[in-house]
Design a protein around this motif. Structure first.
Motif, PDB file in Angstrom:
ATOM      1  N   PRO A 574       7.575  -5.012  10.654  1.00 40.31           N
ATOM      2  CA  PRO A 574       7.827  -5.128  12.105  1.00 40.31           C
ATOM      3  C   PRO A 574       8.553  -6.422  12.435  1.00 40.31           C
ATOM      4  O   PRO A 574       8.273  -7.481  11.856  1.00 40.31           O
ATOM      5  CB  PRO A 574       6.419  -5.104  12.713  1.00 40.31           C
ATOM      6  CG  PRO A 574       5.565  -4.423  11.687  1.00 40.31           C
ATOM      7  CD  PRO A 574       6.149  -4.800  10.361  1.00 40.31           C
ATOM      8  N   SER A 575       9.512  -6.345  13.342  1.00 39.54           N
ATOM      9  CA  SER A 575      10.320  -7.518  13.688  1.00 39.54           C
ATOM     10  C   SER A 575       9.476  -8.658  14.232  1.00 39.54           C
ATOM     11  O   SER A 575       9.830  -9.825  14.100  1.00 39.54           O
ATOM     12  CB  SER A 575      11.389  -7.129  14.713  1.00 39.54           C
ATOM     13  OG  SER A 575      10.794  -6.568  15.874  1.00 39.54           O
ATOM     14  N   SER A 576       8.338  -8.322  14.825  1.00 41.91           N
ATOM     15  CA  SER A 576       7.475  -9.365  15.388  1.00 41.91           C
ATOM     16  C   SER A 576       6.869 -10.249  14.300  1.00 41.91           C
ATOM     17  O   SER A 576       6.418 -11.357  14.578  1.00 41.91           O
ATOM     18  CB  SER A 576       6.358  -8.743  16.228  1.00 41.91           C
ATOM     19  OG  SER A 576       5.588  -7.840  15.439  1.00 41.91           O
ATOM     20  N   PHE A 577       6.860  -9.753  13.039  1.00 45.21           N
ATOM     21  CA  PHE A 577       6.289 -10.530  11.940  1.00 45.21           C
ATOM     22  C   PHE A 577       7.355 -11.319  11.176  1.00 45.21           C
ATOM     23  O   PHE A 577       7.033 -12.122  10.309  1.00 45.21           O
ATOM     24  CB  PHE A 577       5.554  -9.604  10.951  1.00 45.21           C
ATOM     25  CG  PHE A 577       4.235  -9.116  11.454  1.00 45.21           C
ATOM     26  CD1 PHE A 577       3.067  -9.821  11.197  1.00 45.21           C
ATOM     27  CD2 PHE A 577       4.155  -7.956  12.197  1.00 45.21           C
ATOM     28  CE1 PHE A 577       1.849  -9.366  11.663  1.00 45.21           C
ATOM     29  CE2 PHE A 577       2.943  -7.478  12.671  1.00 45.21           C
ATOM     30  CZ  PHE A 577       1.781  -8.194  12.408  1.00 45.21           C
ATOM     31  N   LEU A 578       8.633 -11.051  11.476  1.00 45.79           N
ATOM     32  CA  LEU A 578       9.692 -11.739  10.760  1.00 45.79           C
ATOM     33  C   LEU A 578       9.864 -13.154  11.286  1.00 45.79           C
ATOM     34  O   LEU A 578       9.960 -13.349  12.496  1.00 45.79           O
ATOM     35  CB  LEU A 578      11.011 -10.986  10.910  1.00 45.79           C
ATOM     36  CG  LEU A 578      11.114  -9.628  10.203  1.00 45.79           C
ATOM     37  CD1 LEU A 578      12.421  -8.958  10.561  1.00 45.79           C
ATOM     38  CD2 LEU A 578      10.995  -9.787   8.704  1.00 45.79           C
ATOM     39  N   PRO A 579       9.913 -14.155  10.421  1.00 45.41           N
ATOM     40  CA  PRO A 579      10.208 -15.516  10.885  1.00 45.41           C
ATOM     41  C   PRO A 579      11.590 -15.576  11.499  1.00 45.41           C
ATOM     42  O   PRO A 579      12.491 -14.859  11.100  1.00 45.41           O
ATOM     43  CB  PRO A 579      10.139 -16.357   9.588  1.00 45.41           C
ATOM     44  CG  PRO A 579       9.424 -15.502   8.596  1.00 45.41           C
ATOM     45  CD  PRO A 579       9.704 -14.084   8.976  1.00 45.41           C
ATOM     46  N   GLN A 601      -2.224  -0.411   1.872  1.00 43.82           N
ATOM     47  CA  GLN A 601      -2.753  -1.192   2.990  1.00 43.82           C
ATOM     48  C   GLN A 601      -2.138  -2.582   3.075  1.00 43.82           C
ATOM     49  O   GLN A 601      -2.729  -3.497   3.653  1.00 43.82           O
ATOM     50  CB  GLN A 601      -4.283  -1.329   2.849  1.00 43.82           C
ATOM     51  CG  GLN A 601      -5.025  -0.007   2.718  1.00 43.82           C
ATOM     52  CD  GLN A 601      -4.778   0.899   3.903  1.00 43.82           C
ATOM     53  OE1 GLN A 601      -4.737   0.436   5.049  1.00 43.82           O
ATOM     54  NE2 GLN A 601      -4.616   2.196   3.638  1.00 43.82           N
ATOM     55  N   ALA A 602      -0.956  -2.743   2.495  1.00 43.93           N
ATOM     56  CA  ALA A 602      -0.320  -4.066   2.485  1.00 43.93           C
ATOM     57  C   ALA A 602      -0.045  -4.538   3.911  1.00 43.93           C
ATOM     58  O   ALA A 602       0.454  -3.782   4.752  1.00 43.93           O
ATOM     59  CB  ALA A 602       0.980  -4.015   1.695  1.00 43.93           C
ATOM     60  N   SER A 603      -0.363  -5.791   4.161  1.00 44.18           N
ATOM     61  CA  SER A 603      -0.090  -6.378   5.472  1.00 44.18           C
ATOM     62  C   SER A 603       1.402  -6.634   5.607  1.00 44.18           C
ATOM     63  O   SER A 603       2.128  -6.703   4.606  1.00 44.18           O
ATOM     64  CB  SER A 603      -0.851  -7.687   5.625  1.00 44.18           C
ATOM     65  OG  SER A 603      -0.364  -8.656   4.704  1.00 44.18           O
ATOM     66  N   PRO A 604       1.898  -6.772   6.836  1.00 39.70           N
ATOM     67  CA  PRO A 604       3.328  -7.092   7.004  1.00 39.70           C
ATOM     68  C   PRO A 604       3.746  -8.349   6.255  1.00 39.70           C
ATOM     69  O   PRO A 604       4.847  -8.411   5.703  1.00 39.70           O
ATOM     70  CB  PRO A 604       3.471  -7.250   8.519  1.00 39.70           C
ATOM     71  CG  PRO A 604       2.369  -6.414   9.092  1.00 39.70           C
ATOM     72  CD  PRO A 604       1.238  -6.553   8.135  1.00 39.70           C
ATOM     73  N   LEU A 605       2.876  -9.364   6.232  1.00 38.12           N
ATOM     74  CA  LEU A 605       3.216 -10.595   5.534  1.00 38.12           C
ATOM     75  C   LEU A 605       3.327 -10.361   4.034  1.00 38.12           C
ATOM     76  O   LEU A 605       4.251 -10.862   3.373  1.00 38.12           O
ATOM     77  CB  LEU A 605       2.164 -11.677   5.824  1.00 38.12           C
ATOM     78  CG  LEU A 605       2.424 -13.042   5.175  1.00 38.12           C
ATOM     79  CD1 LEU A 605       3.762 -13.606   5.638  1.00 38.12           C
ATOM     80  CD2 LEU A 605       1.293 -14.015   5.513  1.00 38.12           C
ATOM     81  N   MET A 606       2.403  -9.551   3.492  1.00 43.11           N
ATOM     82  CA  MET A 606       2.460  -9.241   2.059  1.00 43.11           C
ATOM     83  C   MET A 606       3.711  -8.420   1.744  1.00 43.11           C
ATOM     84  O   MET A 606       4.386  -8.658   0.733  1.00 43.11           O
ATOM     85  CB  MET A 606       1.212  -8.466   1.649  1.00 43.11           C
ATOM     86  CG  MET A 606       1.168  -8.131   0.168  1.00 43.11           C
ATOM     87  SD  MET A 606      -0.332  -7.239  -0.280  1.00 43.11           S
ATOM     88  CE  MET A 606      -0.069  -7.001  -2.037  1.00 43.11           C
TER      89      MET A 606
END
Length: 636
Positions: A574-579, A601-606
């Motif tokens: 998700p774009s909201s998780f992108l730096p 179940q990987a998180s967006p950060l992972m």
């Protein structure tokens, strides 16, 4: 007294350097600085807010173009003068004070441009220009201005007959650094917003003259303009945009007959430039394969072994081209071992084919294939050595680890700069240091020149912590004939800026030989995509029962064959998780990804971190493994 207006679009590093030089130049000047950002995605807005709180930032929610963005700040300004400044510029500490003094002494001056040099210290001729009438435009488009740059007739586009170091009244100013008297703007109007990019400076300059004011070229306040960094113009696209802007200008200011002639010249320029760009790209890509064929055919025709065995020379040549491509012999930078690999593969293929077709003793065809292997290897090596010797771009040998660098500044700053360059260049031939104080004055310039010539320096790095911006600009202009490349360290950051280059530790994130952005990786990935798609297509009656979405499976095979998708791509995040400013090497959208099947179940950060690992160290076996594990999802 002065409003500095900078329109930015995705050039964060250059903008930061520009703002640092502007901050120094604004010392003692009653003024303000505006930055208008046209929806940059590289963290420019956050950088300005965090490092330059004194700047008045306008963060647009859409890209409104250069003219409209400048007008936003001009309307807010109450200063006596404004300067439109590109973000890929560097100004000296005394530039604003000198220009303001000149404007105060010349009340009829409505617009002013300064002497600009590029990142190599060379003078930029667009610092002073003439009105692009049909006759002047014809001289430029036809190339006459290039052959007679100092002619008053043919060189009027860049006013080549006027001295570089003398102030002069001119007709057209450059929008890269354009000082404007607010009183003149109130009379003649702001930038015409019909010009999205390019041409607006010509239009405004002409209207200033029509309004009874003068435009001046001011040679006493030089600046650096890293030409093209703020627009990233490509050859064909630039011609279309620029010359269409000229057509708008012609329709607006010229008579109908002149406007029609101007439009005709523009159409010729666009198609000639487009054709030239296509031919140049073709010849650049075809040069090495054609040279390989020339050497191979020459060797075959003069060889006794070929006259005895014979064979289809053209077929041999085509096989060599294909195997060389598959083995990376046409990748840049050139790697000679890939030529040997391609020759071995070609020799084996030819030997097998000739034995299968003609029969007979296997050893005879092995000998024939071995001889052809040697002929192909010799021709491939000879052609590459020839192009390297001729230093024809891009076939000249890579210079990583061979450059001699001279850093100018304090000992600590110079050490950090040289250490950084050592890493980004993968080694240096020689690292030298010269204290900033030893470059002062005429004697310092002579000492620096002597140092460059004696030690055959390739790059000079100025540490802006220890050298004034004005002195850096002065030294670059004075040493432009040495042929060295100039770079500037940004104070307080781990980066070095040069013409068309930004070197930092971030550059080490993707090593060319392993990253998915490398030529080798792109070729292997595309070949794997095609091979897998053809295999799945031929086994479709069986494979279709192994996937969940059968219609999507057929559609995806065709999309991969057409190059619209790749089988394995990045995991969606998700774009909201992108730096802010986060970038990965571009790639076609993937049918599956290497993350979700293995870690549902990987998180967006992972997922983001695994995408990064996938891009940093790509291997074809990773794609095969991901496709096998996700075989039921190949239908999408």
């Amino acid at each position: 007294k002065l409003s500095v207006i900078i329109v930015n679009y995705n050039v964060r590093a250059y903008l930061e350097q520009c703002l640092r030089s502007v901050r120094a130049a604004m010392e003692g000047v009653d003024g303000e600085v505006y930055v208008i950002d046209n929806v940059s995605v590289d963290g420019s807005v956050e950088m300005v807010r965090g490092k330059f709180p004194e700047v008045k930032l306008i963060a647009n929610t859409e890209n409104v173009g250069f003219s409209r963005a400048n007008n936003q700040a001009i309307r807010l300004s109450t200063a006596e003068h404004v300067v439109l400044l590109n973000p890929d510029t560097v100004v000296g500490e005394d530039v604003f004070r000198k220009v303001i003094a000149f404007l105060d002494a010349h009340p009829k001056c409505g617009g002013l441009g300064v002497r600009m040099i590029d990142g190599t210290g060379r003078f930029l001729p667009e610092s002073k220009r003439g009105l692009p009438t049909p006759a002047v435009s014809f001289s430029k488009i036809s190339g006459l201005s290039r052959f007679f740059p100092r002619s008053k007739v043919f060189g009027r586009y860049h006013l080549g007959h006027l001295p570089e170091h003398a102030n002069a009244s001119v007709e057209i100013l450059s929008g890269a650094c354009m000082f404007l008297r607010k009183e003149a703007l109130d009379k003649v109007g702001l930038l015409d917003e019909d010009f999205f990019m390019y041409g607006e400076d010509i239009d405004l300059s002409y209207r200033i003259i029509l309004g009874g004011y003068e435009n001046w070229y001011f040679a006493e306040a030089p600046i650096i303009h890293y030409k093209g960094e703020s627009t990233k113009k490509s050859s064909v696209n630039y011609v279309f945009v620029f010359y269409n802007a000229m057509a708008i200008f012609a329709r607006k200011h010229f008579a109908r007959s002149s406007s029609d002639l101007f439009s005709f010249l523009i159409r010729i320029a666009i198609w000639a430039s487009a054709a030239g760009a296509v031919l140049k790209r073709f010849f650049r890509r075809a040069l090495l394969p054609v040279t390989d064929l020339v050497f191979l055919f020459a060797g075959l025709l003069t060889s006794n072994a070929y006259s005895e065995h014979g064979g289809p020379a053209l077929a041999y040549g085509l096989i060599m081209l294909v195997t060389f491509y598959l083995m990376g012999a046409y990748d840049v930078p050139l790697r000679l071992p890939n030529v040997v690999k391609g020759s071995v593969l070609a020799g084996l293929l030819i030997a097998c084919f000739m034995w299968w077709k003609n029969g007979g003793p296997w050893i005879d065809w092995v000998q024939h294939g071995s001889w052809l292997l040697l002929a192909m290897a010799a021709s491939g090596l000879a052609s590459r050595l020839l192009l390297r010797w001729a230093r024809i771009s891009p076939f000249a040998p890579a210079d990583e680890g061979t450059k001699r660098i001279l850093a100018i500044g304090g000992e600590e700053a110079a050490r950090k700069a040289l250490d950084l360059l050592w890493q980004t260049h993968f080694g240096l031939a020689e690292r030298r240091h010269m204290d900033a104080s030893s470059t002062a004055g005429t004697q310092g310039l002579a000492a620096l020149r002597k140092n460059i010539e004696r030690h055959r320096i390739d790059e000079v790095v100025f540490c802006a912590d220890d050298l004034p911006w004005a002195r850096i600009i002065e030294l670059m202009a004075a040493l432009r004939d040495t042929g060295v490349e100039f770079k500037i360290t940004r104070p307080g950051t781990g980066a070095i800026i040069g013409p068309s280059s930004i070197e930092s530790l971030d550059d080490l994130l993707f090593l060319e030989r392993h990253a998915i952005s490398s030529v080798t990786a792109k070729r292997r990935k595309r070949l794997l995509d095609l091979g897998a798609a053809l295999l799945l297509l031929t086994t479709l009656p069986i494979g279709i029962w192994m996937v969940r979405n059968k219609g999507g499976f057929v559609r995806n095979i065709m999309r991969v064959l057409l190059g619209l998708n790749t089988w394995v791509g990045y995991a969606p995040v998700p774009s909201s998780f992108l730096p802010r400013g986060h970038k990965l090497p571009p790639m076609r959208p993937g049918i599956v990804d290497p993350v979700r099947m293995r870690y549902p179940q990987a998180s967006p950060l992972m997922a983001l971190r695994m995408d990064l690992l996938y891009a940093k160290d790509y291997r074809s076996c990773d794609d095969l493994r991901a496709m096998f594990r996700s075989r039921t999802l190949l239908g999408g």
